[in-house]
Design a protein around this motif. Sequence first.
Motif, PDB file in Angstrom:
ATOM      1  N   SER A 149      36.914  47.182  38.423  1.00  0.00           N
ATOM      2  CA  SER A 149      34.341  47.397  37.850  1.00  0.00           C
ATOM      3  C   SER A 149      34.132  46.776  36.773  1.00  0.00           C
ATOM      4  O   SER A 149      35.354  47.095  35.948  1.00  0.00           O
ATOM      5  N   GLN A 150      33.333  46.422  36.969  1.00  0.00           N
ATOM      6  CA  GLN A 150      32.716  45.936  35.577  1.00  0.00           C
ATOM      7  C   GLN A 150      32.439  47.530  34.883  1.00  0.00           C
ATOM      8  O   GLN A 150      32.617  47.712  33.368  1.00  0.00           O
ATOM      9  N   PHE A 151      32.617  48.767  35.264  1.00  0.00           N
ATOM     10  CA  PHE A 151      32.937  49.997  35.088  1.00  0.00           C
ATOM     11  C   PHE A 151      33.785  50.636  34.585  1.00  0.00           C
ATOM     12  O   PHE A 151      33.713  50.635  33.011  1.00  0.00           O
ATOM     13  N   GLU A 152      35.054  50.046  34.615  1.00  0.00           N
ATOM     14  CA  GLU A 152      36.167  50.108  34.810  1.00  0.00           C
ATOM     15  C   GLU A 152      36.931  49.566  33.565  1.00  0.00           C
ATOM     16  O   GLU A 152      36.822  50.008  32.421  1.00  0.00           O
ATOM     17  N   ASP A 168      32.535  40.400  41.934  1.00  0.00           N
ATOM     18  CA  ASP A 168      31.886  41.764  40.950  1.00  0.00           C
ATOM     19  C   ASP A 168      33.194  42.500  40.044  1.00  0.00           C
ATOM     20  O   ASP A 168      32.610  43.736  39.692  1.00  0.00           O
ATOM     21  N   GLN A 169      34.293  42.136  40.475  1.00  0.00           N
ATOM     22  CA  GLN A 169      35.320  42.913  39.434  1.00  0.00           C
ATOM     23  C   GLN A 169      35.908  41.541  38.713  1.00  0.00           C
ATOM     24  O   GLN A 169      35.749  40.559  38.794  1.00  0.00           O
ATOM     25  N   TRP A 170      36.754  41.863  37.370  1.00  0.00           N
ATOM     26  CA  TRP A 170      37.607  41.572  36.913  1.00  0.00           C
ATOM     27  C   TRP A 170      38.750  41.472  37.127  1.00  0.00           C
ATOM     28  O   TRP A 170      39.493  42.769  37.586  1.00  0.00           O
ATOM     29  N   GLN A 171      39.764  40.722  37.327  1.00  0.00           N
ATOM     30  CA  GLN A 171      40.893  40.704  37.272  1.00  0.00           C
ATOM     31  C   GLN A 171      41.999  40.169  36.139  1.00  0.00           C
ATOM     32  O   GLN A 171      42.149  39.538  35.227  1.00  0.00           O
ATOM     33  N   ILE A 172      42.875  41.023  35.364  1.00  0.00           N
ATOM     34  CA  ILE A 172      43.388  41.074  34.350  1.00  0.00           C
ATOM     35  C   ILE A 172      44.678  39.541  34.836  1.00  0.00           C
ATOM     36  O   ILE A 172      44.923  39.478  35.958  1.00  0.00           O
ATOM     37  N   SER A 173      44.699  39.406  33.448  1.00  0.00           N
ATOM     38  CA  SER A 173      45.989  37.478  33.962  1.00  0.00           C
ATOM     39  C   SER A 173      47.141  37.893  34.990  1.00  0.00           C
ATOM     40  O   SER A 173      47.706  39.403  34.367  1.00  0.00           O
ATOM     41  N   ALA A 174      48.235  37.159  35.101  1.00  0.00           N
ATOM     42  CA  ALA A 174      48.894  37.494  35.859  1.00  0.00           C
ATOM     43  C   ALA A 174      49.883  37.528  34.908  1.00  0.00           C
ATOM     44  O   ALA A 174      50.746  38.144  35.360  1.00  0.00           O
ATOM     45  N   SER A 200      48.566  55.879  37.678  1.00  0.00           N
ATOM     46  CA  SER A 200      47.399  56.096  37.996  1.00  0.00           C
ATOM     47  C   SER A 200      46.976  54.324  38.645  1.00  0.00           C
ATOM     48  O   SER A 200      47.859  53.462  39.203  1.00  0.00           O
ATOM     49  N   SER A 201      46.182  53.859  38.420  1.00  0.00           N
ATOM     50  CA  SER A 201      45.284  52.371  38.473  1.00  0.00           C
ATOM     51  C   SER A 201      45.791  51.556  37.885  1.00  0.00           C
ATOM     52  O   SER A 201      45.437  50.209  37.512  1.00  0.00           O
TER      53      SER A 201
END
Length: 436
Positions: free
Chosen positions: A156-159, A178-184, A111-112
């Motif tokens: 997203s904040q919810f995720e 307005d989002q969060w990105q996991i580190s490279a 999935s995502s």
Amino acid sequence: MMKPEDFEFISRLIKSKSGLVLSQDKTYLLESRLMPIARKRGLKDLTELIGLLRGGDRNLVEEVVDAMTTNESFFFRDTKPFDQFRHVVLPHMIKARASKKHLRIWCAAASSGQEPYSLAMILDEFKSQLAGWRIDIVGTDISREILTKARAGLYSQFEVQRGLPIGLLVKYFQKKEDQWQISADIRSKVQYKEFNLLEDFRPLGQFDVVYCRNVLIYFDQPTKSDVLARISALMPDDGFLFLGGAETVLGISDKFKPLARQRGIYQLNRPGAPDVDLAALEKAQAGAASAGAAGAAASGGLAFPKPKHMQTGAGASTGTTARPAAGTTGTTGTATTRPATTTRPASGTGSTGSTFSRPSGSTATGSTTRPGSTGTTGTTGTAGSTYRRPLGTGTGAGGTPQRPGAGSSNSTGSSGTTRPSSTFDRSRFGKPDDKK
């Protein structure tokens, strides 16, 4: 409204392309998910859409199958499979693969990306023990669109609030608008591929650990059995398989066997399957059961906080809301103190919390007194309890309603009105029909 012959055609098409089985009662699901595609293409209705599908529009077929697959995922979903990986699978693999220092993990229907990234974060916590190792995490999914999201690692904040401990959010994620990105670095540990579970698995190579969770529930029995057989062919004797909480191999495949005293994790049903040490896992589970997230952290596991509605006001995450029996004193700091309406000790002094009937006229410690015809005084109710009381109900000293029997005299608490006798005129309400 979809015609029966159209439903039969499209359900066969989706099953042949994805393995997803749709029963006749899922017509509403087809309509709700396919109408947006029809509108996007400027089609009048689903009849026109199905006409194009019958004509062999390959791009449309892919779009329809993608729309019908479920892409529900979140970080550390269900917690237990990740505790099992941390305390059982990883220690075994570190020892068993010490010579070649190579570990391969497959997340089918990724999935995502939350599942493979959850595993990558756990592995990063063990980087000192895995120094010099080559670790491959492969995430596959049938949906091209969802894999694009997984590769980006943007949530997203919810995720990120669904299952992700705050410590890991701070450590491994960066805010991007307005989002969060996991580190490279964590993203680089996972390789994503578009893949259909109905296809040949052999090009994927061998895997020591396979996560195939919440996928088989959408397949019929023969497809489930076939997928499990082909997964087993990819795994060494000491491999581990993870399935969803509603899935099992029992009665479906003899290629795997459940791990003793654990749900959701399976070993290959071969002579080479090893005996694994469950002590660390069971210690962590016992700690979590007795002390919530704090117990899990103390035993060396990742701390997965319970949702706010399951935490007590004092900060201890017990997982249940305190419900003292009526007549006991409310505890300061608990979330919501509610009298236990089912506590009915027998005559004499009963033990608080047991559930059984008591004769009228008896008095018991820790419960509301129900006097008989001679009349007795109601006990003190739970201080601080919050609930609505019908008009005309008397209260004890702390607010618990008294329930006198017929002809008994009500004692009045520190506040409240006197409840009338339980004898009343039933004729006002009519006579109920006899049960057949």
